[in-house]
Scaffold this active site. Structure first.
Site, PDB file in Angstrom:
ATOM      1  NE  ARG A   1       4.054   9.250  -6.242  1.00 60.39           N
ATOM      2  CZ  ARG A   1       4.348   8.178  -6.219  1.00 60.39           C
ATOM      3  NH1 ARG A   1       5.500   7.762  -7.059  1.00 60.39           N
ATOM      4  NH2 ARG A   1       3.853   7.309  -5.420  1.00 60.39           N
TER       5      ARG A   1
ATOM      6  NE  ARG B   1       8.782   6.496   0.173  1.00 54.54           N
ATOM      7  CZ  ARG B   1       9.862   6.759  -0.622  1.00 54.54           C
ATOM      8  NH1 ARG B   1      10.375   7.872  -0.270  1.00 54.54           N
ATOM      9  NH2 ARG B   1      10.387   5.937  -1.413  1.00 54.54           N
TER      10      ARG B   1
ATOM     11  CG  ASP C   1       9.954   7.423   8.395  1.00 58.03           C
ATOM     12  OD1 ASP C   1       9.731   7.214   7.354  1.00 58.03           O
ATOM     13  OD2 ASP C   1      10.937   7.781   8.870  1.00 58.03           O
ATOM     14  N   GLY C   2       6.818   6.896   6.853  1.00 59.48           N
ATOM     15  CA  GLY C   2       6.055   7.629   5.762  1.00 59.48           C
ATOM     16  C   GLY C   2       6.700   8.792   5.224  1.00 59.48           C
TER      17      GLY C   2
ATOM     18  N   GLY D   1       0.750  -1.276  -0.040  1.00 58.06           N
ATOM     19  CA  GLY D   1       0.255  -0.031  -0.151  1.00 58.06           C
ATOM     20  C   GLY D   1       0.950   1.218   0.046  1.00 58.06           C
TER      21      GLY D   1
ATOM     22  CG  ASP E   1       4.907  -3.026  -5.211  1.00 58.68           C
ATOM     23  OD1 ASP E   1       5.448  -4.138  -5.443  1.00 58.68           O
ATOM     24  OD2 ASP E   1       5.496  -2.244  -4.385  1.00 58.68           O
ATOM     25  CG  ASN E   2       7.316  -0.318  -7.331  1.00 62.31           C
ATOM     26  OD1 ASN E   2       6.495   0.365  -6.318  1.00 62.31           O
ATOM     27  ND2 ASN E   2       8.497  -0.579  -6.974  1.00 62.31           N
TER      28      ASN E   2
ATOM     29  CG  ASP F   1       6.355   3.885  -6.658  1.00 62.20           C
ATOM     30  OD1 ASP F   1       5.872   4.776  -6.978  1.00 62.20           O
ATOM     31  OD2 ASP F   1       6.045   3.004  -6.006  1.00 62.20           O
TER      32      ASP F   1
HETATM   33  P1  AMP Z   1       9.104   0.741  -3.069  1.00 57.11           P
HETATM   34  O1  AMP Z   1       9.985  -0.472  -3.426  1.00 57.11           O
HETATM   35  O2  AMP Z   1       9.869   1.978  -2.786  1.00 57.11           O
HETATM   36  O3  AMP Z   1       7.852   1.002  -4.030  1.00 57.11           O
HETATM   37  O4  AMP Z   1       8.464   0.616  -1.739  1.00 57.11           O
HETATM   38  C1  AMP Z   1       7.745  -0.683  -1.344  1.00 57.11           C
HETATM   39  C2  AMP Z   1       6.730  -0.329  -0.043  1.00 57.11           C
HETATM   40  O5  AMP Z   1       7.211   0.358   1.056  1.00 57.11           O
HETATM   41  C3  AMP Z   1       5.585   0.872  -0.840  1.00 57.11           C
HETATM   42  O6  AMP Z   1       4.286   0.245  -0.467  1.00 57.11           O
HETATM   43  C4  AMP Z   1       6.055   1.896   0.017  1.00 57.11           C
HETATM   44  O7  AMP Z   1       4.881   2.802   0.104  1.00 57.11           O
HETATM   45  C5  AMP Z   1       6.735   1.541   1.222  1.00 57.11           C
HETATM   46  N1  AMP Z   1       7.499   2.662   1.948  1.00 57.11           N
HETATM   47  C6  AMP Z   1       8.692   2.781   1.333  1.00 57.11           C
HETATM   48  N2  AMP Z   1       9.217   3.590   2.136  1.00 57.11           N
HETATM   49  C7  AMP Z   1       8.556   3.946   3.043  1.00 57.11           C
HETATM   50  C8  AMP Z   1       8.453   4.934   4.329  1.00 57.11           C
HETATM   51  N3  AMP Z   1       9.558   5.782   4.616  1.00 57.11           N
HETATM   52  N4  AMP Z   1       7.287   5.006   5.077  1.00 57.11           N
HETATM   53  C9  AMP Z   1       6.361   4.160   4.931  1.00 57.11           C
HETATM   54  N5  AMP Z   1       6.260   3.207   3.833  1.00 57.11           N
HETATM   55  C10 AMP Z   1       7.373   3.151   2.926  1.00 57.11           C
HETATM   56 MG    MG Z   2       6.324   1.569  -4.653  1.00 56.22          MG
END
Ligand code: AMP
Ligand code: MG
Length: 432
Positions: A108, A19, A50-51, A16, A185-186, A195
């Protein structure tokens, strides 16, 4: 938004927007735009994180998504980049060396941020009613040409996503972009590049390269694997849409056609890069042997193709010099026989089908300026000290990536030696 996804080839369950916070949607001249803040704090899907986002990753998303747009690649875009004033703790290389970094937020923009994973999570939970609602919503607002929802429309929907996704991949391969984390998911349901994390740009042409250190073992998301991974991800999407269709054959037929269609589009694209528009028997071979030579001679992809438009069959020696200058190889000489042979074949084709517009056309598909990995890092290091001049300079330069822009000539250059093993330049992690 709640979504699931396959990460590095395995089903990861529910993920989900951890952030990203959707602000609102707006309509401009009949085009819908969704605005999202990335890094503004906790969401219901932040899980243990931490989002927040740091300046480093925000500069990277801001500059690259805009660069991609001006390169003509389907992408989400960036509207703004700002500091939050907070300090954020990050273990950048996941090696136990956590440090505080400046927090930042990118706003974005895209018609929609819906991903393959949004469909997957509903299918995985057996929520067929909601799956249908999401699909019908996506059709109604973003695939308006496909007609009212029906089994046939859903099949056409999948076919269109395949088309858009693979078109996006052909663009990535054209400019040497490596996404780095092609988890489902990306993957945007609109075929947009989405992403921007540990992405990178090919310097020396190497199909086996990935900038993502998290993927250093299997190199699943290496440059040369992107088309195959996109097809794999589309297969997962087909599985997710299956409950709405109830018949595997039409989906299988579409999937089975992906590779052949891609190979054709890829070849057409490479021929454009070479300025060869006519058909000839050895076209596949010519492209494949060039790829081998570029790889073996560690030639800078961006420089090579840009310089190639200035190739004069009557001055092979002059071009050999330029080729040498754009190679990272220590022993360039040993590649000269293969290079000579390739240039002879290429010259013969150019002379058999002279095209006075060749240079002009080639320069519209072979960018002069891309966001080289070390350039993003220069912009980040300066911004960290409060100097935003590089962000501004690159932002302006990358709006005209196909123009000569002599004032920026110093960025049309090979990766400097200091950048070879510097974190951020060739090695990146998913760290947000
Ligand atoms: P990504 O591989 O960067 O697309 O991230 C995988 C998942 O981790 C996604 O659901 C992101 O929203 C979540 N995510 C990445 N960084 C953070 C963060 N700092 N705080 C919360 N969720 C994160
Ligand atoms: Mg992502």
């Amino acid at each position: 938004m709640c979504y699931g996804g396959h990460q590095f080839g395995s089903w990861a369950g529910q993920l989900g927007d951890g952030r990203a916070i959707n602000l609102f949607e707006t309509k401009v001249h009949d085009q819908r735009w969704a605005l999202q803040l990335k890094g503004a704090g906790l969401t219901p899907y932040s899980r243990t994180a931490d989002g927040l986002a740091v300046l480093r990753s925000s500069v990277r998303e801001y500059l690259c998504s805009e660069a991609m747009y001006f390169l003509g690649v389907p992408t989400t875009r960036a509207l703004s980049l700002m500091l939050t004033g907070d300090e954020v703790l990050r273990d950048m290389m996941y090696d136990g060396n956590a440090a505080y970094e400046k927090g930042a937020v990118v706003c974005r923009v895209a018609p929609s941020f819906i991903r393959f994973g949004n469909f997957q999570i509903l299918a995985a939970r057996g929520e067929t009613e909601n799956l249908k609602k999401l699909t019908d919503y996506t059709l109604r607002y973003f695939y308006t040409d496909l007609g009212t929802p029906s089994k046939e429309t859903y099949i056409a929907f999948f076919k269109e996503i395949v088309k858009r996704t693979m078109e996006m991949i052909v663009h990535w391969q054209r400019i040497g972009f490596v996404h780095g984390v092609m988890n489902t998911d990306n993957m945007s349901i609109l075929g947009l590049t989405i992403d921007y994390g540990p992405y990178g740009w090919l310097e020396n042409y190497d199909p086996g390269w990935t900038p993502n250190t998290t993927d250093a073992q299997g190199k699943r998301y290496r440059f040369g694997n992107q088309p195959g991974i996109a097809a794999w991800n589309l297969f997962q999407l087909a599985n997710a849409l299956y409950p709405l269709i109830g018949e595997a054959a039409p989906l299988e037929e579409i999937i089975n056609g992906i590779q052949e269609d891609y190979e054709k589009s890829y070849l057409d694209m490479m021929k454009e890069k070479l300025g060869l528009i006519h058909r000839f028997e050895t076209e596949k071979l010519l492209v494949a042997s060039l790829e081998d030579i570029l790889y073996a001679s560690e030639t800078d992809m961006t420089m090579f193709f840009r310089l190639l438009s200035g190739f004069d069959p009557k001055d092979k020696a002059g071009f050999l010099h330029k080729w040498n200058d754009s190679s990272y190889a220590v022993a360039f000489e040993k590649h000269i026989p293969a290079i000579n042979e390739w240039l002879d074949n290429y010259s013969a084709l150019l002379q058999a089908h002279p095209d006075p517009e060749r240079k002009k056309k080639m320069d519209t598909v072979n960018p002069k300026y891309v966001l080289r990995n070390y350039m993003a890092q220069i912009a980040i290091d300066a911004a960290d000290k409060g100097d935003y001049s590089f962000i501004e300079e690159f932002y302006l330069m990358l709006q005209k990536p196909y123009d000569e822009q002599p004032e920026y000539e110093r960025w049309f250059a090979k990766r400097p030696d200091w950048a070879v093993n510097k974190v951020g330049c060739s090695m990146l992690s998913c760290s947000s």
